[in-house]
Design an enzyme around this catalytic site. Sequence first.
Site, short mmCIF file in Angstrom:
data_model
loop_
_atom_site.label_atom_id
_atom_site.label_comp_id
_atom_site.label_asym_id
_atom_site.label_seq_id
_atom_site.Cartn_x
_atom_site.Cartn_y
_atom_site.Cartn_z
N CYS A 22 41.95 36.60 -4.38
CA CYS A 22 42.18 37.75 -3.82
C CYS A 22 43.40 37.35 -2.92
CB CYS A 22 41.03 38.47 -3.16
SG CYS A 22 40.35 37.45 -1.95
N CYS A 25 42.50 35.21 -0.05
CA CYS A 25 42.60 33.59 0.04
C CYS A 25 44.18 33.31 0.32
CB CYS A 25 42.28 33.28 -1.35
SG CYS A 25 40.74 33.70 -2.17
N ASP A 442 86.47 46.30 -4.76
CA ASP A 442 87.62 45.59 -4.77
C ASP A 442 88.28 45.67 -6.06
OD1 ASP A 442 89.31 43.15 -4.00
OD2 ASP A 442 88.57 42.42 -5.90
#
Length: 749
Positions: A22, A25, A442
């Site tokens: 989870c 952890c 550009d």
Amino acid sequence: MSTGTTTGTGAEVELAIGGMTCASCAARVEKKLNRMAGVTATVNYATEKAKVSYSGEVSVGDLIATVEATGYTAQEPTPPAEQTDAGEETDELRPLRERLIAAVVLAVPVAAMAMIPALQFEYWQWLSLTLAAPVVTYAAWPFHKAAFTNARHGAATMDTLISVGISAAFLWSLWALFFGTAGTPGMTHPFELTIERTDGAGNIYLEAAAGVTAFILAGRYFEARAKRKAGAALRALLELGAKDVTVLRADGSEQTVPVEELKAGDRFLVRPGEKIATDGTVEEGSSAVDASMLTGESVPVEVGSGDPVTGATINVGGRLVVRATRVGADTQLARMARLVEDAQNGKAAAQRLADRISAVFVPVVIALALGTLGFWLGNGVGLTAAFTAAVAVLVIACPCALGLATPTALMVGTGRGAQLGILIKGPEVLESTRRVDTVVLDKTGTVTTGRMTLLTVHPAEGTDEAEVLRLAGALEHASEHPIARAVADGALEKLGALPTPEDFANVPGLGVQGVVEGHAVLVGRERLLADWAMELPEGLARARAAAEDAGRTAIVVAWDGEARAVLEVADAVKDTSAEAVGRLRALGLTPILLTGDNEAVARSVAREVGIEEVIAEVLPQDKVDVVKRLQAEGRSVAMVGDGVNDAAALAQADLGLAMGTGTDAAIEAGDLTLVRGDLRAAADAIRLARRTLGTIRSNLFWAFAYNVAALPLAASGLLTPMIAGAAMAFSSVFVVGNSLRLRTFRAAG
């Protein structure tokens, strides 16, 4: 394969973390690593990896030892290309699947007997105990083992909540069956939403213990499968590379070797249908190359001598001899994979908040469960009612959805982007795509092709256009000047073949002259004709003036003492640029054309693609000042470019989009990299990034809303433990499933 790298201030390593179940952890591992001197770590629950920067006396062994001391495993990860395919059963999934099947087979009859009075024969509860015991012990063993391991390290995680909830329900039922009132007629569950038992076994919770185990195992299994699918795009990307290559030795012999043995400078053979082994330059042959797996572009690209090719693309035409220019970790494929992995390991600001919550989530839930038990006992509802509510609180709480919200969406979004030739550098880029309202384009190499192209032929009256192209193209084919190459390539494209000049001479600054098929031919500026006492007729003079007014280069062609044609040459606008500008406008962006060319050329290109605002005659070093000025006006600016002179502007912009056909400097400076040189990819990139951000936000909203709503419901006694377990399992699966929807993203058009 080691993933450790050395930097100027220390080293970096990526570790595969095992045993995490989870987000709590992951938070624990991250906290422990960051407590080490000179260590900065980020742990990602979804990818199960830790990205660690370290310096001083710390070694990789020390990092692994710290993780193991926290109760988890750590090792340098298996390269994604060597991992099991997402569709296959892995060592992790197989035992989980076996436990899930056992839990479902045994838990269904237990739940049925508890809920259907007709199935409650004499002593049915003892059969329930017989069926539930293997579920609570064997099937739920991963939860108990993880809870015990964490307890030994003085910590509590999601598995602690599940283990305590399941164990409490099972042990309570054992006590009730052997020593309590399970056999006393008239006992029922305390809350209205629970099922009334007719035989007096109302205070046993075997169906809750078995059902919660089955539901949560199902959630874990489908979550694990979905997480593997989320990472499938990156694995597929790394699997694209060729495994073997045919190297051409100095003596002319051919030798097939593993691609890892190929070195920069080696010449290798690519037959039709084979993958190009690495990035290189074509030295012999011509063919069409399918680059769709890297760029998302379905149309094969024609290549010939001198053209660059990219590793992992497929030769679909003729035989090619290629000289390797980049190998191994330097190839475009490897760089793409690194960008995707780095993006997947990143964390958005909202995810950092979720991680902080996850770190304290489990202790808070345990306190809430104890508070719930005490509250109901204090209000006199009885031990059974209080116990039911407390177990429901333990089981329904879910930090996993919080931990999965951002990384799963990033995994799928960046993976899908890689398949379409769009590389997102990290989660912070996503926020930028939402805010931008202006896009600076550009001109050269972005809106235009970046190379001179023959656009129009204006023949004099009575002159054949094909003859103009044949004679002028033959003469220009002998020259290396960019304008000459444009004329020659245009002639070759239309005619297919050109004669060889019998005589050729370059006239510096003016053009070329020579003899072709017996004709004395001149190609160049009008001044070249004056040297031969020739003048342009009125029609050709008007064509030359119109071309120059439009910002194009006018080339005069003459032979046998007469001016015969005017050729228009210019940096051609890409076929897709006008459509791309329209798509950018549809996303709410105002396009601006930025170029160092003169105003006439810029205005001509802008008209062709539908751009109204033009900033022309800008020196390369001043492009960044243009971006700053726009930002000072209150605009949020995206910049699209491909050259070295665009790098500073890309870095200054709120969002930098680098064309992958451009320079390394531009790609490094950009936030999003567009692998193919198609401006439409810029619009697709912004759409994908915005959709990924939207998915992250919906995931986080669901994860927070679920816990905010579910915990009070459970504490109030309105949910049984089994329903709570089903809801908890669904919450994580929902988040991962919502992220997987990004796999359906399609490039427009």
